[in-house]
Design a protein around this motif. Structure first.
Motif, PDB file in Angstrom:
ATOM      1  N   LYS A  44      18.707  16.609 -46.308  1.00  0.00           N
ATOM      2  CA  LYS A  44      19.286  16.643 -47.470  1.00  0.00           C
ATOM      3  C   LYS A  44      19.908  15.409 -47.736  1.00  0.00           C
ATOM      4  N   VAL A  45      20.488  15.232 -49.014  1.00  0.00           N
ATOM      5  CA  VAL A  45      21.175  13.879 -49.621  1.00  0.00           C
ATOM      6  C   VAL A  45      22.490  13.974 -49.115  1.00  0.00           C
ATOM      7  N   THR A  46      23.047  12.758 -48.403  1.00  0.00           N
ATOM      8  CA  THR A  46      24.240  12.809 -47.945  1.00  0.00           C
ATOM      9  C   THR A  46      24.892  11.184 -48.289  1.00  0.00           C
ATOM     10  N   GLU A  47      26.171  11.218 -47.973  1.00  0.00           N
ATOM     11  CA  GLU A  47      26.799   9.925 -48.249  1.00  0.00           C
ATOM     12  C   GLU A  47      25.907   8.889 -47.594  1.00  0.00           C
ATOM     13  N   ARG A  48      25.696   9.255 -46.353  1.00  0.00           N
ATOM     14  CA  ARG A  48      24.808   8.060 -45.542  1.00  0.00           C
ATOM     15  C   ARG A  48      23.648   7.433 -46.422  1.00  0.00           C
ATOM     16  N   ASP A  49      22.994   8.380 -47.334  1.00  0.00           N
ATOM     17  CA  ASP A  49      21.843   7.985 -47.811  1.00  0.00           C
ATOM     18  C   ASP A  49      22.287   6.936 -49.074  1.00  0.00           C
ATOM     19  N   LEU A  50      23.226   7.612 -49.894  1.00  0.00           N
ATOM     20  CA  LEU A  50      23.981   6.663 -50.682  1.00  0.00           C
ATOM     21  C   LEU A  50      24.295   5.228 -50.398  1.00  0.00           C
ATOM     22  N   GLU A  51      25.027   5.284 -49.140  1.00  0.00           N
ATOM     23  CA  GLU A  51      25.417   3.971 -48.699  1.00  0.00           C
ATOM     24  C   GLU A  51      24.113   3.122 -48.443  1.00  0.00           C
ATOM     25  N   LEU A  52      23.029   3.561 -47.662  1.00  0.00           N
ATOM     26  CA  LEU A  52      22.024   2.747 -47.631  1.00  0.00           C
ATOM     27  C   LEU A  52      21.265   2.199 -48.984  1.00  0.00           C
ATOM     28  N   ALA A  53      21.130   3.109 -49.862  1.00  0.00           N
ATOM     29  CA  ALA A  53      20.918   2.904 -51.110  1.00  0.00           C
ATOM     30  C   ALA A  53      21.508   1.881 -51.527  1.00  0.00           C
ATOM     31  N   ARG A  54      22.831   1.808 -51.624  1.00  0.00           N
ATOM     32  CA  ARG A  54      23.875   0.689 -52.265  1.00  0.00           C
ATOM     33  C   ARG A  54      23.535  -0.683 -51.582  1.00  0.00           C
ATOM     34  N   ARG A  55      23.344  -0.531 -50.424  1.00  0.00           N
ATOM     35  CA  ARG A  55      23.166  -1.851 -49.340  1.00  0.00           C
ATOM     36  C   ARG A  55      22.011  -2.350 -50.027  1.00  0.00           C
ATOM     37  N   VAL A  56      20.657  -1.652 -50.281  1.00  0.00           N
ATOM     38  CA  VAL A  56      19.404  -2.061 -50.433  1.00  0.00           C
ATOM     39  C   VAL A  56      19.503  -2.622 -51.842  1.00  0.00           C
ATOM     40  N   GLU A  57      20.003  -1.975 -52.701  1.00  0.00           N
ATOM     41  CA  GLU A  57      20.461  -2.415 -54.038  1.00  0.00           C
ATOM     42  C   GLU A  57      21.001  -3.794 -54.247  1.00  0.00           C
ATOM     43  N   ALA A  58      22.140  -4.022 -53.181  1.00  0.00           N
ATOM     44  CA  ALA A  58      22.958  -5.372 -53.232  1.00  0.00           C
ATOM     45  C   ALA A  58      21.928  -6.305 -52.608  1.00  0.00           C
ATOM     46  N   LEU A  59      21.019  -6.177 -51.769  1.00  0.00           N
ATOM     47  CA  LEU A  59      20.306  -7.194 -51.351  1.00  0.00           C
ATOM     48  C   LEU A  59      18.928  -7.513 -52.104  1.00  0.00           C
ATOM     49  N   ALA A  60      18.526  -6.509 -52.918  1.00  0.00           N
ATOM     50  CA  ALA A  60      17.270  -6.728 -53.546  1.00  0.00           C
ATOM     51  C   ALA A  60      17.334  -8.064 -54.544  1.00  0.00           C
ATOM     52  N   PRO A  61      18.465  -8.203 -55.345  1.00  0.00           N
ATOM     53  CA  PRO A  61      18.124  -9.505 -56.080  1.00  0.00           C
ATOM     54  C   PRO A  61      18.060 -10.809 -55.116  1.00  0.00           C
ATOM     55  N   VAL A 100      11.616  -6.373 -44.197  1.00  0.00           N
ATOM     56  CA  VAL A 100      12.333  -6.848 -43.025  1.00  0.00           C
ATOM     57  C   VAL A 100      13.736  -6.957 -43.031  1.00  0.00           C
ATOM     58  N   HIS A 101      14.260  -7.236 -44.108  1.00  0.00           N
ATOM     59  CA  HIS A 101      15.786  -7.246 -44.556  1.00  0.00           C
ATOM     60  C   HIS A 101      16.275  -5.921 -44.731  1.00  0.00           C
ATOM     61  N   ILE A 102      15.665  -4.982 -45.296  1.00  0.00           N
ATOM     62  CA  ILE A 102      15.935  -3.631 -45.272  1.00  0.00           C
ATOM     63  C   ILE A 102      16.055  -2.948 -43.852  1.00  0.00           C
ATOM     64  N   ALA A 103      15.104  -3.319 -43.105  1.00  0.00           N
ATOM     65  CA  ALA A 103      15.037  -2.965 -41.650  1.00  0.00           C
ATOM     66  C   ALA A 103      16.158  -3.284 -40.835  1.00  0.00           C
ATOM     67  N   ARG A 104      16.499  -4.345 -41.030  1.00  0.00           N
ATOM     68  CA  ARG A 104      17.665  -4.888 -40.364  1.00  0.00           C
ATOM     69  C   ARG A 104      19.136  -4.243 -40.739  1.00  0.00           C
ATOM     70  N   VAL A 105      19.245  -3.785 -42.384  1.00  0.00           N
ATOM     71  CA  VAL A 105      20.305  -3.077 -42.760  1.00  0.00           C
ATOM     72  C   VAL A 105      20.212  -1.552 -42.016  1.00  0.00           C
ATOM     73  N   GLN A 106      19.226  -0.949 -42.195  1.00  0.00           N
ATOM     74  CA  GLN A 106      19.018   0.250 -41.612  1.00  0.00           C
ATOM     75  C   GLN A 106      19.263   0.476 -40.216  1.00  0.00           C
ATOM     76  N   ASP A 107      18.952  -0.619 -39.252  1.00  0.00           N
ATOM     77  CA  ASP A 107      19.450  -0.650 -37.931  1.00  0.00           C
ATOM     78  C   ASP A 107      20.814  -0.735 -37.937  1.00  0.00           C
ATOM     79  N   GLU A 108      21.553  -1.611 -38.596  1.00  0.00           N
ATOM     80  CA  GLU A 108      22.856  -1.759 -38.632  1.00  0.00           C
ATOM     81  C   GLU A 108      23.587  -0.495 -39.025  1.00  0.00           C
ATOM     82  N   LEU A 109      22.993   0.305 -40.004  1.00  0.00           N
ATOM     83  CA  LEU A 109      23.814   1.519 -40.343  1.00  0.00           C
ATOM     84  C   LEU A 109      23.338   2.787 -39.460  1.00  0.00           C
ATOM     85  N   ASN A 110      22.227   2.338 -38.567  1.00  0.00           N
ATOM     86  CA  ASN A 110      21.671   3.559 -37.827  1.00  0.00           C
ATOM     87  C   ASN A 110      21.308   4.509 -38.689  1.00  0.00           C
TER      88      ASN A 110
END
Length: 105
Positions: A83-100, A49-59
């Motif tokens: 392809k992998v873009t900066e958008r993918d890395l931004e989402l990965a960074r955000r998910v990694e930050a909220l996981a703990p 649910v938390h990841i889904a909210r971040v994904q919506d925020e980042l579109n």
């Protein structure tokens, strides 16, 4: 960084360099992947649910899979030819930050 720059395909070297800052994330063809283990199914569901909210925020939305006590992501930018873009890395960074906060490892 403009939206166009964020959606530009990254080279393999750029991906590898940036993933060095994101433990657990891996390139898998034309996407980034990561799995998290959590204490229980409700904990895994809360992370989804938390990841889904971040994904919506980042579109920017990943393939997100909920298991009993696991959450798996597969991220790619479809509008850049999957392809992998900066958008993918931004989402990965955000998910990694909220996981703990969810005790995900």
């Amino acid at each position: 960084m403009s939206e166009r720059e964020k959606a530009a395909e990254l080279s393999q070297k750029e991906i590898e360099d940036r993933l060095a800052e994101l433990p657990g994330w891996s390139p898998d063809g034309d996407r980034l992947t990561r799995s998290y283990r959590l204490a229980s199914h409700p904990a895994a569901t809360a992370l989804v649910v938390h990841i889904a909210r971040v994904q919506d925020e980042l579109n920017h939305h990943s393939d997100l899979t909920l298991g009993y006590d696991t959450v798996a992501l597969k991220i790619t930018t479809h509008c850049a030819g999957s392809k992998v873009t900066e958008r993918d890395l931004e989402l990965a960074r955000r998910v990694e930050a909220l996981a703990p906060a969810h005790d995900a490892c």
